[in-house]
Design an enzyme around this catalytic site. Structure first.
Site, short mmCIF file in Angstrom:
data_model
loop_
_atom_site.label_atom_id
_atom_site.label_comp_id
_atom_site.label_asym_id
_atom_site.label_seq_id
_atom_site.Cartn_x
_atom_site.Cartn_y
_atom_site.Cartn_z
N CYS A 197 0.92 -1.16 0.13
CA CYS A 197 0.00 0.00 -0.14
C CYS A 197 0.53 1.32 -0.03
O CYS A 197 1.41 1.41 -1.03
CB CYS A 197 -0.89 0.14 0.97
SG CYS A 197 -2.26 1.05 0.94
N HIS A 250 -3.36 -5.74 1.22
CA HIS A 250 -2.67 -5.86 2.60
C HIS A 250 -2.81 -7.26 3.22
O HIS A 250 -4.03 -7.81 3.85
CB HIS A 250 -3.52 -5.04 3.69
CG HIS A 250 -3.18 -3.48 3.61
ND1 HIS A 250 -2.30 -2.90 4.05
CD2 HIS A 250 -4.01 -2.66 2.86
CE1 HIS A 250 -2.49 -1.59 3.91
NE2 HIS A 250 -3.40 -1.45 3.12
N GLU A 296 -1.54 -8.76 5.46
CA GLU A 296 -1.57 -8.70 6.84
C GLU A 296 -2.83 -8.60 7.67
O GLU A 296 -3.15 -8.62 8.55
CB GLU A 296 -0.41 -7.84 7.54
CG GLU A 296 -0.77 -6.27 7.54
CD GLU A 296 -0.80 -5.54 5.90
OE1 GLU A 296 -0.54 -6.23 5.14
OE2 GLU A 296 -0.84 -4.33 6.15
#
Lengths: 227, 80
Positions: A85, A201, A203
């Site tokens: 990002c 993302h 994560e």
């Protein structure tokens, strides 16, 4: 395996990334942007967020931070560097990966789950991932990937496209493109494929209590590929 | 010495903000506008007193930070 996550002023996904990396076995260190030296690392991550308040252009200030010279040297010597990002925006501003990230086509901040198709598996990031399609989360205002025609040709000739926005079956069409990116590009590599920049993302998808676990597949695979 | 810089998007780069400004102007009755492109303007006050040297420095700043040459052009305006 040792990893480092760089924290810039305004980073806000750095601790999420720390949790994710540790969950899948990395010994992670947080590194402050004003430090000069990188700790010994097998992977360096530039996390998401709003470094320097997105002033001037997203990622432009962070790309000139003190630590970035070490990160650039590390990448140029073959080290694995991943930008997620805002980290992707920082990577394009350093020139480690080609192109730029423009304001989303419809001027909206987009925050939702998307599907991405893995375009290239001949690299340490996606090698051995069983799935062809991953469900990941995006949250950005400037994710509209753009490059010149010459750059696009070079990127395609070298198979540098990592992932494309698609539907759940892997169909890559304009209507599955959330932000106007050229060719539905969601992530790209440098020529040598040790540097990866991507808008989604992973994560944020590492636990069933979050909205999915395809990020877990990504991290489990990544650490195995690095061993 | 003050040097000014104007940064504009290159011709082929989509400018969604410019488009929305155009649409809004249109809605306000300014219906003879062909296109709007949004850019950036900087005023740089430098200690350098030599005009040519100051402009050369600002040019370097444009290339290294102020503009992203993949999508933007810069124009340095003479100092006053």
């Amino acid at each position: 395996m040792k990893s480092s996550v760089i924290t810039f002023p305004g980073s806000n996904c750095d601790r999420d990334m720390d949790v994710a990396l540790k969950k899948f076995g990395f010994k992670n260190k947080m590194v402050w942007h004003a430090d000069a030296e990188l700790p010994k690392s097998d992977l360096v991550v530039l996390p998401g967020g709003f470094s320097y308040g997105d002033y001037l252009r997203c990622g432009s200030m962070a790309s000139k931070s003190k630590i970035m010279q070490s990160v650039i040297n590390f990448a140029n010597s073959g080290g694995m560097v991943m930008g997620i990002c805002n980290g992707f925006q920082i990577l394009v501003e350093t020139g480690l990966v080609p192109g730029v990230l423009l304001r989303n086509k419809y001027l909206e901040f987009i925050c939702k789950n998307v599907f991405v198709k893995i375009k290239d598996k001949k690299n340490k990031y996606f090698k051995n991932v069983d799935n062809e399609v991953l469900e990941l989360h995006i949250a950005h205002n400037e994710g509209n990937y753009f490059c010149t025609k010459d750059q696009l040709k070079e990127i395609e000739d070298n198979n540098q496209i990592a992932i494309n926005y698609c539907d759940e079956n892997g169909k890559i069409e304009d209507r599955f493109n959330p932000n106007g990116s050229i060719k539905n590009i969601a992530g790209i590599f440098n020529k040598e494929k040790n540097v990866l920049g991507m808008m989604p993302h992973p994560e944020r998808m590492i636990d069933t209590s979050l909205s999915g676990e395809d990020g877990s597949l990504f991290f489990k695979n990544l650490i195995n590929n690095l061993k | 010495m003050k040097i000014s810089v104007i940064i504009t998007l290159k011709k082929d780069v989509l400018d969604p903000q410019g488009k929305i400004i155009h649409q809004t102007l249109d809605g306000m009755g300014f219906d003879d506008v062909n296109e709007v492109r949004q850019g950036k303007y900087f005023e740089i006050d430098t200690k350098e007193t030599d005009n040519d040297k100051a402009k050369a420095k600002v040019e370097e700043m444009c290339k290294k930070l102020l503009a992203n040459l993949v999508i933007e052009n810069y124009k340095i305006i003479d100092s006053k």
